[in-house]
Write a protein that holds these residues in place. Sequence first.
Motif, PDB file in Angstrom:
ATOM      1  N   ALA A  93       1.129  -1.473  -0.188  1.00  0.00           N
ATOM      2  CA  ALA A  93       0.052   0.466   0.049  1.00  0.00           C
ATOM      3  C   ALA A  93       0.779   1.060  -0.139  1.00  0.00           C
ATOM      4  CB  ALA A  93      -1.089   0.130   1.529  1.00  0.00           C
ATOM      5  N   PRO A  94       0.183   2.718  -0.697  1.00  0.00           N
ATOM      6  CA  PRO A  94       1.058   4.104  -0.859  1.00  0.00           C
ATOM      7  C   PRO A  94       0.771   4.350   0.665  1.00  0.00           C
ATOM      8  CG  PRO A  94      -0.921   4.047  -1.955  1.00  0.00           C
ATOM      9  CD  PRO A  94      -0.875   2.459  -1.520  1.00  0.00           C
ATOM     10  N   ASP A  95       1.723   3.203   1.991  1.00  0.00           N
ATOM     11  CA  ASP A  95       1.155   4.441   2.600  1.00  0.00           C
ATOM     12  C   ASP A  95       1.837   4.522   4.132  1.00  0.00           C
ATOM     13  OD1 ASP A  95       1.338   1.017   3.548  1.00  0.00           O
ATOM     14  OD2 ASP A  95      -0.390   0.951   4.384  1.00  0.00           O
ATOM     15  N   PHE A  96       3.541   3.837   3.367  1.00  0.00           N
ATOM     16  CA  PHE A  96       4.574   3.882   4.031  1.00  0.00           C
ATOM     17  C   PHE A  96       5.261   5.374   4.354  1.00  0.00           C
ATOM     18  CE2 PHE A  96       9.797   2.859   3.737  1.00  0.00           C
ATOM     19  CZ  PHE A  96       9.852   2.565   4.576  1.00  0.00           C
ATOM     20  N   GLY A  97       5.178   6.495   3.870  1.00  0.00           N
ATOM     21  CA  GLY A  97       5.743   7.138   4.087  1.00  0.00           C
ATOM     22  C   GLY A  97       5.412   8.227   2.993  1.00  0.00           C
ATOM     23  N   PRO A  98       5.583   9.787   2.521  1.00  0.00           N
ATOM     24  CA  PRO A  98       5.873  10.585   1.967  1.00  0.00           C
ATOM     25  C   PRO A  98       5.643  10.911   0.886  1.00  0.00           C
ATOM     26  CG  PRO A  98       6.541  11.841   3.957  1.00  0.00           C
ATOM     27  CD  PRO A  98       6.553  10.263   3.900  1.00  0.00           C
ATOM     28  N   ALA A  99       5.549  10.945  -0.653  1.00  0.00           N
ATOM     29  CA  ALA A  99       5.759   9.792  -1.798  1.00  0.00           C
ATOM     30  C   ALA A  99       6.880  11.137  -2.692  1.00  0.00           C
ATOM     31  CB  ALA A  99       4.823  10.524  -3.128  1.00  0.00           C
ATOM     32  N   SER A 100       6.856  12.151  -1.846  1.00  0.00           N
ATOM     33  CA  SER A 100       8.156  12.899  -2.097  1.00  0.00           C
ATOM     34  C   SER A 100       8.331  13.921  -0.906  1.00  0.00           C
ATOM     35  CB  SER A 100       7.862  14.471  -3.844  1.00  0.00           C
ATOM     36  OG  SER A 100       5.673  15.428  -2.364  1.00  0.00           O
ATOM     37  N   ALA A 101       9.868  14.232  -1.331  1.00  0.00           N
ATOM     38  CA  ALA A 101      10.575  15.264  -0.640  1.00  0.00           C
ATOM     39  C   ALA A 101      10.025  16.242   0.740  1.00  0.00           C
ATOM     40  CB  ALA A 101      11.948  15.363  -0.794  1.00  0.00           C
ATOM     41  N   ARG A 102      10.163  16.733   1.483  1.00  0.00           N
ATOM     42  CA  ARG A 102      10.114  18.079   2.512  1.00  0.00           C
ATOM     43  C   ARG A 102      10.468  19.156   1.954  1.00  0.00           C
ATOM     44  NH1 ARG A 102      10.807  18.799   7.873  1.00  0.00           N
ATOM     45  NH2 ARG A 102      12.653  17.518   8.681  1.00  0.00           N
ATOM     46  N   ALA A 103      11.602  18.767   1.477  1.00  0.00           N
ATOM     47  CA  ALA A 103      12.898  19.820   1.134  1.00  0.00           C
ATOM     48  C   ALA A 103      13.910  18.965   0.854  1.00  0.00           C
ATOM     49  CB  ALA A 103      13.233  20.433   2.690  1.00  0.00           C
ATOM     50  N   ALA A 104      15.003  19.572   0.074  1.00  0.00           N
ATOM     51  CA  ALA A 104      16.092  19.326  -1.016  1.00  0.00           C
ATOM     52  C   ALA A 104      17.363  19.889  -0.511  1.00  0.00           C
ATOM     53  CB  ALA A 104      15.522  19.609  -2.257  1.00  0.00           C
ATOM     54  N   PHE A 105      18.289  19.819  -0.782  1.00  0.00           N
ATOM     55  CA  PHE A 105      19.753  19.456  -0.451  1.00  0.00           C
ATOM     56  C   PHE A 105      20.614  19.648  -1.819  1.00  0.00           C
ATOM     57  CE2 PHE A 105      19.852  16.129   0.834  1.00  0.00           C
ATOM     58  CZ  PHE A 105      21.249  15.864   0.716  1.00  0.00           C
ATOM     59  N   LEU A 106      21.702  20.773  -2.051  1.00  0.00           N
ATOM     60  CA  LEU A 106      21.948  20.834  -3.098  1.00  0.00           C
ATOM     61  C   LEU A 106      24.170  21.002  -2.569  1.00  0.00           C
ATOM     62  CD1 LEU A 106      20.638  23.078  -5.413  1.00  0.00           C
ATOM     63  CD2 LEU A 106      19.950  20.527  -5.082  1.00  0.00           C
ATOM     64  N   VAL A 107      25.212  20.829  -3.405  1.00  0.00           N
ATOM     65  CA  VAL A 107      26.163  21.290  -3.031  1.00  0.00           C
ATOM     66  C   VAL A 107      27.113  21.844  -4.237  1.00  0.00           C
ATOM     67  CG1 VAL A 107      28.833  20.991  -1.955  1.00  0.00           C
ATOM     68  CG2 VAL A 107      26.539  19.213  -1.499  1.00  0.00           C
ATOM     69  N   ALA A 108      27.464  22.775  -4.635  1.00  0.00           N
ATOM     70  CA  ALA A 108      27.403  23.920  -5.153  1.00  0.00           C
ATOM     71  C   ALA A 108      28.656  23.423  -5.963  1.00  0.00           C
ATOM     72  CB  ALA A 108      28.332  25.432  -4.896  1.00  0.00           C
ATOM     73  N   ALA A 127       6.485   5.730  -1.739  1.00  0.00           N
ATOM     74  CA  ALA A 127       5.171   5.589  -1.132  1.00  0.00           C
ATOM     75  C   ALA A 127       5.126   4.149  -0.657  1.00  0.00           C
ATOM     76  CB  ALA A 127       4.075   5.867  -1.750  1.00  0.00           C
ATOM     77  N   ARG A 128       5.072   3.583  -1.292  1.00  0.00           N
ATOM     78  CA  ARG A 128       5.496   1.988  -0.630  1.00  0.00           C
ATOM     79  C   ARG A 128       6.445   1.186   0.182  1.00  0.00           C
ATOM     80  NH1 ARG A 128       2.252   0.045  -6.551  1.00  0.00           N
ATOM     81  NH2 ARG A 128       4.067   0.941  -7.606  1.00  0.00           N
ATOM     82  N   LEU A 177       8.201   7.882  -9.870  1.00  0.00           N
ATOM     83  CA  LEU A 177       7.651   9.228  -9.830  1.00  0.00           C
ATOM     84  C   LEU A 177       6.944   9.062  -8.622  1.00  0.00           C
ATOM     85  CD1 LEU A 177       7.956  10.386 -13.621  1.00  0.00           C
ATOM     86  CD2 LEU A 177       9.501  10.862 -11.507  1.00  0.00           C
ATOM     87  N   ALA A 178       6.599   9.619  -7.432  1.00  0.00           N
ATOM     88  CA  ALA A 178       5.385  10.321  -6.196  1.00  0.00           C
ATOM     89  C   ALA A 178       4.821   8.766  -5.758  1.00  0.00           C
ATOM     90  CB  ALA A 178       4.705  10.798  -6.618  1.00  0.00           C
ATOM     91  N   GLY A 179       5.774   7.623  -6.727  1.00  0.00           N
ATOM     92  CA  GLY A 179       5.318   6.069  -5.778  1.00  0.00           C
ATOM     93  C   GLY A 179       3.916   5.755  -7.929  1.00  0.00           C
ATOM     94  N   ARG A 180       3.850   6.586  -8.921  1.00  0.00           N
ATOM     95  CA  ARG A 180       2.462   5.752  -9.117  1.00  0.00           C
ATOM     96  C   ARG A 180       3.355   5.658 -10.514  1.00  0.00           C
ATOM     97  NH1 ARG A 180       1.104  11.646  -8.058  1.00  0.00           N
ATOM     98  NH2 ARG A 180       1.481  13.223  -9.715  1.00  0.00           N
ATOM     99  N   ALA A 181       4.438   6.253 -11.211  1.00  0.00           N
ATOM    100  CA  ALA A 181       4.516   6.543 -12.584  1.00  0.00           C
ATOM    101  C   ALA A 181       6.346   5.690 -12.059  1.00  0.00           C
ATOM    102  CB  ALA A 181       4.777   7.804 -13.128  1.00  0.00           C
ATOM    103  N   ALA A 182       7.189   5.178 -13.194  1.00  0.00           N
ATOM    104  CA  ALA A 182       8.409   4.761 -14.164  1.00  0.00           C
ATOM    105  C   ALA A 182       8.655   5.343 -15.629  1.00  0.00           C
ATOM    106  CB  ALA A 182       8.020   3.548 -13.299  1.00  0.00           C
TER     107      ALA A 182
END
Length: 303
Positions: free
Chosen positions: A17-32, A155-156, A203-208
């Motif tokens: 089931a898609p109940d494992f956790g959020p399908a997408s991130a809450r923030a992002a980080f980069l390195v210059a 998500a899963r 992609l967000a648990g619903r496409a590849a």
Amino acid sequence: MITRDLDAFLAVAGTAAPDFGPASARAAFLVAPDGFRLAEQSAQDNVYMADAAAFDASRASMQHRDLQRALSAVLPTVCFAGDPETPDALFPNNVFGTAAGRYVVGRMRHPVRQHEATRADIRGFFRDVLGYREVDLSSQQNPCELTGALVIDRARGLGFCGLSERCDEAGARLMHEAFGLRATLMFDLADGEYHTNVVLAVLAGRAAVICPDGFADAAVIEAVTRLYAPHAILCAQGEHAAFVGNCIALDPHKVWMSAAAGRALLPEHRQQLADAGFEVAVVELDAIEAAGGSLRCCIGEVF
């Protein structure tokens, strides 16, 4: 469960089931991309890297800032300073990854990249600012280049781990445990491929998005396609070469890829993404792509 057995994996993944956790991130980080140049060690097993003459540090820095600016419009995006001694550090998702309440430090194959894992500022950000527990895999002997080698359906709770010189079976098991996944499928990448996230995106648990030429076994392609049907996109060779497979969904409605990938994306595949509920957003990253990675490689996700 972590396995090479396709039937065993599908038996679990097909009912997850898609109940494992959020399908997408809450923030992002980069390195210059400070010190951006050809990393000769990494070039040994990254066929996507250009010759040294193709590296343009000023243009790469400008495009990296454009990337941060674009991403910041949809989610909080922080950027750490680069280090001229670590020219691959602009691809931080190979070294640092996150799951609920913890951050994972990977073990890189090449010494020039192993130095990235010692960054006290990035570790301190996760540990002291976010309060995450550390899972440090960097000092053991098995290569496990995190979300370069391991594509995760957040998500899963499913993992897709392509084995190469950048990740062996023992490293895959360590990552499976570190991210706490329900089930992980291990498979061989095609000769010449170095990271799974160049040839596969979930992609967000619903496409590849799948680049078939990147897999050693056609049965794996069929299994992933079946799992994400009808939203499984099989890339043509030109799309593969242009890094269409190196895309990412940072929210439920938008998939990000480089401008070169966007130009190579076939109209029917753009429509498939639309049918799955995704708008395509692009950023010009041709200078960065000279280093053998593209947009997804630049992005560390915070869950």
